[in-house]
Design a protein around this motif. Structure first.
Motif, PDB file in Angstrom:
ATOM      1  N   PRO A  95       4.070  -3.132  -4.809  1.00 17.01           N
ATOM      2  CA  PRO A  95       3.916  -2.569  -6.162  1.00 17.01           C
ATOM      3  C   PRO A  95       3.436  -3.643  -7.134  1.00 17.01           C
ATOM      4  CG  PRO A  95       6.057  -2.026  -5.194  1.00 17.01           C
ATOM      5  CD  PRO A  95       5.464  -3.075  -4.335  1.00 17.01           C
ATOM      6  N   TYR A  96       2.757  -3.207  -8.180  1.00 14.15           N
ATOM      7  CA  TYR A  96       2.271  -4.145  -9.189  1.00 14.15           C
ATOM      8  C   TYR A  96       2.342  -3.500 -10.572  1.00 14.15           C
ATOM      9  CZ  TYR A  96      -2.050  -1.402  -8.871  1.00 14.15           C
ATOM     10  OH  TYR A  96      -2.949  -0.387  -8.859  1.00 14.15           O
ATOM     11  N   VAL A  97       2.278  -4.363 -11.577  1.00 15.58           N
ATOM     12  CA  VAL A  97       2.288  -3.933 -12.975  1.00 15.58           C
ATOM     13  C   VAL A  97       0.974  -4.366 -13.608  1.00 15.58           C
ATOM     14  CG1 VAL A  97       3.452  -4.126 -15.206  1.00 15.58           C
ATOM     15  CG2 VAL A  97       4.796  -4.133 -13.091  1.00 15.58           C
ATOM     16  N   THR A  98       0.317  -3.450 -14.307  1.00 20.75           N
ATOM     17  CA  THR A  98      -0.970  -3.735 -14.933  1.00 20.75           C
ATOM     18  C   THR A  98      -0.772  -4.034 -16.413  1.00 20.75           C
ATOM     19  OG1 THR A  98      -2.053  -2.223 -13.387  1.00 20.75           O
ATOM     20  CG2 THR A  98      -3.294  -2.879 -15.331  1.00 20.75           C
ATOM     21  N   GLN A  99      -1.400  -5.108 -16.860  1.00 23.20           N
ATOM     22  CA  GLN A  99      -1.358  -5.451 -18.275  1.00 23.20           C
ATOM     23  C   GLN A  99      -2.741  -5.956 -18.703  1.00 23.20           C
ATOM     24  OE1 GLN A  99       1.523  -8.510 -18.865  1.00 23.20           O
ATOM     25  NE2 GLN A  99       0.653  -9.882 -17.314  1.00 23.20           N
ATOM     26  N   SER A 100      -3.072  -5.696 -19.947  1.00 24.40           N
ATOM     27  CA  SER A 100      -4.372  -6.076 -20.481  1.00 24.40           C
ATOM     28  C   SER A 100      -4.312  -7.502 -21.013  1.00 24.40           C
ATOM     29  CB  SER A 100      -4.787  -5.116 -21.597  1.00 24.40           C
ATOM     30  OG  SER A 100      -6.051  -5.470 -22.110  1.00 24.40           O
ATOM     31  N   VAL A 101      -5.220  -8.357 -20.510  1.00 27.86           N
ATOM     32  CA  VAL A 101      -5.274  -9.744 -20.948  1.00 27.86           C
ATOM     33  C   VAL A 101      -6.701 -10.070 -21.373  1.00 27.86           C
ATOM     34  CG1 VAL A 101      -3.395 -10.471 -19.435  1.00 27.86           C
ATOM     35  CG2 VAL A 101      -5.730 -10.557 -18.593  1.00 27.86           C
ATOM     36  N   GLU A 102      -6.821 -11.070 -22.218  1.00 24.52           N
ATOM     37  CA  GLU A 102      -8.132 -11.476 -22.721  1.00 24.52           C
ATOM     38  C   GLU A 102      -8.898 -12.223 -21.630  1.00 24.52           C
ATOM     39  OE1 GLU A 102     -10.078 -13.895 -26.516  1.00 24.52           O
ATOM     40  OE2 GLU A 102      -7.900 -13.807 -26.204  1.00 24.52           O
ATOM     41  N   GLY A 152       7.947   9.942   5.763  1.00 23.62           N
ATOM     42  CA  GLY A 152       7.055  10.168   4.632  1.00 23.62           C
ATOM     43  C   GLY A 152       5.598   9.968   5.004  1.00 23.62           C
ATOM     44  N   SER A 153       4.754  10.009   3.963  1.00 23.95           N
ATOM     45  CA  SER A 153       3.316   9.902   4.143  1.00 23.95           C
ATOM     46  C   SER A 153       2.884   8.432   4.101  1.00 23.95           C
ATOM     47  CB  SER A 153       2.594  10.695   3.047  1.00 23.95           C
ATOM     48  OG  SER A 153       1.200  10.485   3.112  1.00 23.95           O
ATOM     49  N   SER A 154       1.716   8.174   4.684  1.00 20.98           N
ATOM     50  CA  SER A 154       1.168   6.819   4.662  1.00 20.98           C
ATOM     51  C   SER A 154       0.253   6.577   3.470  1.00 20.98           C
ATOM     52  CB  SER A 154       0.378   6.561   5.949  1.00 20.98           C
ATOM     53  OG  SER A 154      -0.716   7.471   6.055  1.00 20.98           O
ATOM     54  N   ILE A 155       0.128   7.596   2.594  1.00 19.69           N
ATOM     55  CA  ILE A 155      -0.730   7.436   1.420  1.00 19.69           C
ATOM     56  C   ILE A 155      -0.080   6.455   0.454  1.00 19.69           C
ATOM     57  CG2 ILE A 155      -1.802   8.627  -0.518  1.00 19.69           C
ATOM     58  CD1 ILE A 155      -1.866  11.152   1.172  1.00 19.69           C
ATOM     59  N   CYS A 156      -0.879   5.539  -0.043  1.00 19.93           N
ATOM     60  CA  CYS A 156      -0.356   4.520  -0.958  1.00 19.93           C
ATOM     61  C   CYS A 156      -0.078   5.154  -2.312  1.00 19.93           C
ATOM     62  CB  CYS A 156      -1.368   3.388  -1.108  1.00 19.93           C
ATOM     63  SG  CYS A 156      -0.804   2.047  -2.180  1.00 19.93           S
ATOM     64  N   PRO A 157       1.126   4.990  -2.873  1.00 18.94           N
ATOM     65  CA  PRO A 157       1.425   5.569  -4.190  1.00 18.94           C
ATOM     66  C   PRO A 157       0.655   4.838  -5.285  1.00 18.94           C
ATOM     67  CG  PRO A 157       3.238   4.203  -3.440  1.00 18.94           C
ATOM     68  CD  PRO A 157       2.267   4.291  -2.306  1.00 18.94           C
ATOM     69  N   ASP A 183      -0.154   2.523  -8.550  1.00 20.02           N
ATOM     70  CA  ASP A 183       0.294   1.179  -8.928  1.00 20.02           C
ATOM     71  C   ASP A 183       0.889   0.448  -7.726  1.00 20.02           C
ATOM     72  OD1 ASP A 183      -0.498   1.806 -11.481  1.00 20.02           O
ATOM     73  OD2 ASP A 183       1.494   2.437 -12.117  1.00 20.02           O
ATOM     74  N   CYS A 184       0.168   0.489  -6.627  1.00 20.20           N
ATOM     75  CA  CYS A 184       0.658  -0.168  -5.424  1.00 20.20           C
ATOM     76  C   CYS A 184      -0.540  -0.572  -4.564  1.00 20.20           C
ATOM     77  CB  CYS A 184       1.590   0.771  -4.646  1.00 20.20           C
ATOM     78  SG  CYS A 184       2.334  -0.013  -3.184  1.00 20.20           S
ATOM     79  N   ASP A 185      -0.505  -1.791  -4.045  1.00 17.76           N
ATOM     80  CA  ASP A 185      -1.547  -2.278  -3.139  1.00 17.76           C
ATOM     81  C   ASP A 185      -1.102  -2.065  -1.691  1.00 17.76           C
ATOM     82  OD1 ASP A 185      -3.344  -3.090  -5.058  1.00 17.76           O
ATOM     83  OD2 ASP A 185      -2.472  -5.084  -5.251  1.00 17.76           O
ATOM     84  N   LYS A 186      -2.071  -1.733  -0.848  1.00 15.45           N
ATOM     85  CA  LYS A 186      -1.787  -1.484   0.554  1.00 15.45           C
ATOM     86  C   LYS A 186      -2.697  -2.372   1.408  1.00 15.45           C
ATOM     87  CE  LYS A 186      -1.831   2.177   4.070  1.00 15.45           C
ATOM     88  NZ  LYS A 186      -2.114   3.619   4.330  1.00 15.45           N
ATOM     89  N   ILE A 187      -2.112  -3.181   2.244  1.00 15.05           N
ATOM     90  CA  ILE A 187      -2.841  -4.058   3.155  1.00 15.05           C
ATOM     91  C   ILE A 187      -2.477  -3.668   4.577  1.00 15.05           C
ATOM     92  CG2 ILE A 187      -3.239  -6.425   3.890  1.00 15.05           C
ATOM     93  CD1 ILE A 187      -2.487  -7.338   1.106  1.00 15.05           C
ATOM     94  N   ILE A 188      -3.505  -3.378   5.374  1.00 14.68           N
ATOM     95  CA  ILE A 188      -3.297  -2.923   6.746  1.00 14.68           C
ATOM     96  C   ILE A 188      -3.780  -3.999   7.706  1.00 14.68           C
ATOM     97  CG2 ILE A 188      -3.910  -1.188   8.470  1.00 14.68           C
ATOM     98  CD1 ILE A 188      -4.206   0.831   6.261  1.00 14.68           C
ATOM     99  N   GLU A 189      -2.955  -4.332   8.670  1.00  9.51           N
ATOM    100  CA  GLU A 189      -3.301  -5.277   9.731  1.00  9.51           C
ATOM    101  C   GLU A 189      -3.188  -4.547  11.066  1.00  9.51           C
ATOM    102  OE1 GLU A 189      -0.647  -8.505   9.376  1.00  9.51           O
ATOM    103  OE2 GLU A 189      -1.450  -9.235   7.461  1.00  9.51           O
ATOM    104  N   GLU A 190      -4.251  -4.662  11.874  1.00  7.43           N
ATOM    105  CA  GLU A 190      -4.286  -3.984  13.169  1.00  7.43           C
ATOM    106  C   GLU A 190      -4.308  -5.013  14.287  1.00  7.43           C
ATOM    107  OE1 GLU A 190      -7.614  -1.405  13.167  1.00  7.43           O
ATOM    108  OE2 GLU A 190      -6.682   0.089  11.841  1.00  7.43           O
ATOM    109  N   THR A 231       7.225  -3.460   0.922  1.00  7.47           N
ATOM    110  CA  THR A 231       7.647  -2.516   1.955  1.00  7.47           C
ATOM    111  C   THR A 231       6.692  -2.615   3.137  1.00  7.47           C
ATOM    112  OG1 THR A 231       8.508  -1.007   0.268  1.00  7.47           O
ATOM    113  CG2 THR A 231       8.143  -0.117   2.474  1.00  7.47           C
ATOM    114  N   VAL A 232       7.255  -2.809   4.317  1.00  8.19           N
ATOM    115  CA  VAL A 232       6.452  -2.943   5.536  1.00  8.19           C
ATOM    116  C   VAL A 232       6.686  -1.720   6.412  1.00  8.19           C
ATOM    117  CG1 VAL A 232       5.953  -4.345   7.565  1.00  8.19           C
ATOM    118  CG2 VAL A 232       6.613  -5.453   5.422  1.00  8.19           C
TER     119      VAL A 232
END
Length: 411
Positions: free
Chosen positions: A326-333, A290-295, A297-304, A273-274
């Motif tokens: 958005p991203y999904v977290t999983q445990s890996v060795e 809406g708000s600019s707060i990142c929900p 499980d989601c990464d936010k990258i800002i370019e100015e 989402t941009v």
């Protein structure tokens, strides 16, 4: 090769004769002493030949003489290049400006190379050079090497000698640092050489004092290796002194490091989402709801993107582009974690044994318990274990008492 180069400098032209007998052009050139080369056989009642640049105007005049039409079809060499550029004044002007800028840029420093520094960080040296006038973009003809050298020595007392050599736009800075001053040994202080670690002695070197251990003998930490007193013949104690020497020994280490055996790995979603916003001073205008707060499980990258002109000035207007992924977290060795831990253990062992020490052998074991990875290092080393420890008053009184007893017992 020399003839071709000279011909390129003076230039030449290609002449074409068209008519019933175009070969008559060759005879006419020979009669007038005009050199020619590269003549091709007549074809379709035409012939081409190459002649010097100076005969370019004479060749067409030979047409009525030989009954053919003679014209210049091609120009060659350096004069031809200048002839073509003469019609392009703007190109010549740009070339002249570029050459001028290149000549002027040679009077400025664009590259600085520093060598000879061992203990002083290069960043500190570069900052001091900039304060002394030697920096990227500095006008080097106005520099005084003596002034730069004296200023640098005042700013960095660790420098003993330095020189600045400038070749074109390249500045080479060579530095010689002062030697580390070693504090004199306090001969009035009596010390013993004591074992800092438990080990198997491999070499004993007692320059002053009395060695109380020998090779192939196990010693414990805290044990006196070289006593701070001198002995004469038959082991007679002569007096107190400062023990000086070294004792090398084989030592054994067992070092363990622990870390989580599993790490959280994020897998980014292909859906992004941009959102755009405009910031004018302290006022912010969002082009989304809406708000600019990142929900979660989601990464936010800002370019100015600021509006500026060549670094001369900047307008208080910024366009902001925010990308939400958005991203999904999983445990890996953590497969690479063990290698990193082994390298960290070896580095810690190297700091422990010092520069004089040597790692003779090293083995690693790894195990996992309750989600924790344990890596253990078993190593055998050879290192310097003697440490100078000042004598206590009781030790000195005991040795002095032995000196008195010895003197009384001597015949």
């Amino acid at each position: 090769m020399k003839r071709s180069f000279a011909r390129y400098i003076t230039g030449w032209v290609t002449a074409e004769a068209a008519g019933a007998q175009p070969e008559k052009l060759l005879y006419a050139l020979a009669e007038r002493g005009i050199p020619f080369w590269g003549a091709e056989p007549p074809r379709d009642f035409s012939l081409t030949v190459e002649i010097p640049w100076g005969a370019a105007k004479l060749a067409p005049a030979l047409g009525p003489v030989i009954g053919c039409q003679v014209r210049i079809v091609r120009w060659h060499g350096l004069p031809a290049v200048f002839r073509a550029l003469r019609r392009r004044a703007a190109l010549l002007l740009c070339l002249a400006v570029m050459l001028g800028l290149l000549f002027v840029s040679g009077a400025f420093v664009w590259d600085i190379q520093i060598s000879g520094s061992e203990t002083i960080p290069e960043g500190v040296i570069r900052q001091a050079l900039a304060e002394c006038g030697v920096d990227i973009g500095s006008f080097w003809p106005a520099m005084s090497q003596d002034q730069v050298r004296n200023s640098m020595i005042l700013k960095l007392p660790g420098i003993r000698w330095m020189t600045v050599t400038i070749r074109g736009s390249h500045a080479e800075v060579i530095i010689r640092e002062r030697r580390t001053y070693i504090e004199p040994v306090d001969e009035g202080e009596y010390v013993n050489l004591v074992a800092a670690k438990t080990g198997l002695v491999t070499e004993v070197l007692a320059l002053r004092g009395t060695a109380l251990t020998e090779e192939n003998r196990a010693v414990l930490a805290g044990e006196v290796l070289v006593a701070g007193y001198a002995t004469g013949r038959y082991g007679v104690i002569q007096g107190l002194t400062r023990a000086i020497g070294s004792v090398m020994a084989r030592t054994w280490y067992e070092m363990t490091m622990e870390a989580p055996a599993f790490v959280a790995e994020k897998t980014a979603s292909e859906t992004k989402t941009v959102r755009w916003a405009l910031v004018f001073g302290k006022t912010r205008i969002n082009f989304y709801k809406g708000s600019s707060i990142c929900p979660a499980d989601c990464d936010k990258i800002i370019e100015e993107y600021s509006l500026s002109v060549g670094g001369l000035f900047t307008l208080p207007l910024t366009v902001e582009r925010a990308v939400y992924t958005p991203y999904v977290t999983q445990s890996v060795e953590a497969l690479e974690l063990r290698e990193e831990m082994e390298a960290m253990l070896l580095a810690a062992l190297g700091e422990e044994i010092g520069q004089e020490g040597e790692i003779l052998s090293a083995q690693f074991t790894a195990s996992q318990r309750d989600g924790v990875l344990y890596v253990t290092l078993f190593a055998e080393c050879q290192e310097q274990i003697a440490r100078a420890v000042p004598m206590t008053a009781e030790e000195m009184l005991e040795i002095q008492a032995k000196i008195v007893v010895t003197e009384e017992e001597e015949p």
